[in-house]
Design an enzyme around this catalytic site. Structure first.
Site, PDB file in Angstrom:
ATOM      1  N   HIS A  61       0.830  -1.205   0.000  1.00 16.47           N
ATOM      2  CA  HIS A  61       0.000   0.000   0.000  1.00 16.47           C
ATOM      3  C   HIS A  61       0.868   1.261   0.000  1.00 16.47           C
ATOM      4  O   HIS A  61       2.065   1.215   0.296  1.00 16.47           O
ATOM      5  CB  HIS A  61      -0.928   0.001   1.217  1.00 16.47           C
ATOM      6  N   GLU A 106      -1.324  -7.033   8.340  1.00 16.57           N
ATOM      7  CA  GLU A 106       0.034  -6.776   8.805  1.00 16.57           C
ATOM      8  C   GLU A 106       0.252  -7.422  10.173  1.00 16.57           C
ATOM      9  O   GLU A 106      -0.709  -7.796  10.875  1.00 16.57           O
ATOM     10  CB  GLU A 106       0.266  -5.258   8.878  1.00 16.57           C
TER      11      GLU A 106
END
Length: 226
Positions: free
Chosen positions: A14, A83
């Protein structure tokens, strides 16, 4: 007998996020405008994807939703691509945490594996769920060209596993915002063989300066975690 077609997997980290330089593991920060542009630029000349698979965190998912819709591609959200969890460090300023926990963080950077922030997840634990997700994706979508949108730490851990590197090597992989990495997986009788096709960070801006650890990235313990 004809060999099965290889699977191609593109890993996109990202872009930059709102909220500053924090430990951003499962903290669900939004993309900044610059971060959105980073991701769009990384994919602007790409073709051939057949499916988009995203982390559930909005800094990945919202762009994935837009991109899949724009390209007319199926989208799946995979929770295991999230994550690493930073526990009590989540959402806190990196420099402040470093000053409070310097000795521990130095060990965490140099020897990731079974170390974890208080209340957090070890890289070994994170890699275990990432490996399960990876294996499931290759089983379900063998021979396809996949776009996985996820996180710096997740990508570093996967690269260590897939390229046969120890977890202590994770910090050698620089995975900046908007970085695009392509892997080609050959499916042989005695197991898969993974080839790194390219690892393509975005262009360095003329006024950008390399940063030193730990400020370089919220994720630079080894894996970047953002």
């Amino acid at each position: 007998m004809t060999a099965p077609a290889p699977t191609i997997v593109d890993l996109l980290r990202h872009g930059a996020c709102e909220g500053g330089n924090i430990f951003r593991g499962v903290t669900d920060s939004a993309l900044s405008e610059a971060g959105w542009r980073q991701m769009a630029d990384a994919l602007s000349s790409g073709i051939g994807w057949q499916r988009v698979i995203s982390s559930p965190l909005q800094r990945c998912r919202r762009f994935a939703e837009w991109f899949a819709s724009d390209r007319g591609l199926p989208l799946a959200v995979e929770p295991a691509l999230r994550e690493i969890h930073f526990g009590h460090w989540e959402g806190r300023d990196i420099t402040a945490v470093w000053q409070e926990n310097k000795a521990f963080l130095e060990r965490y950077y140099r020897s990731p594996g079974n170390l974890a922030p208080p209340g957090g997840e070890t890289p070994t634990e994170a890699l275990a769920r990432l490996r399960r997700a990876w294996d499931d994706l290759l089983t379900c979508h063998q021979g396809e060209h996949l776009l996985l949108i996820c996180h710096g730490g997740a990508i570093r851990l996967l690269l260590c596993h897939l390229l046969g590197a120890p977890l202590a090597s994770a910090h050698f992989f620089d995975v900046p915002h908007g970085c695009l990495t392509r892997l080609r997986i050959y499916h042989l009788q005695d197991g898969d063989v993974v080839q790194l096709v390219f690892h393509q960070p975005p262009p360095l801006q003329a006024d950008a300066q390399p940063a030193a650890l730990p400020q370089a990235d919220p994720c630079a313990h080894g894996p970047q975690h953002s």
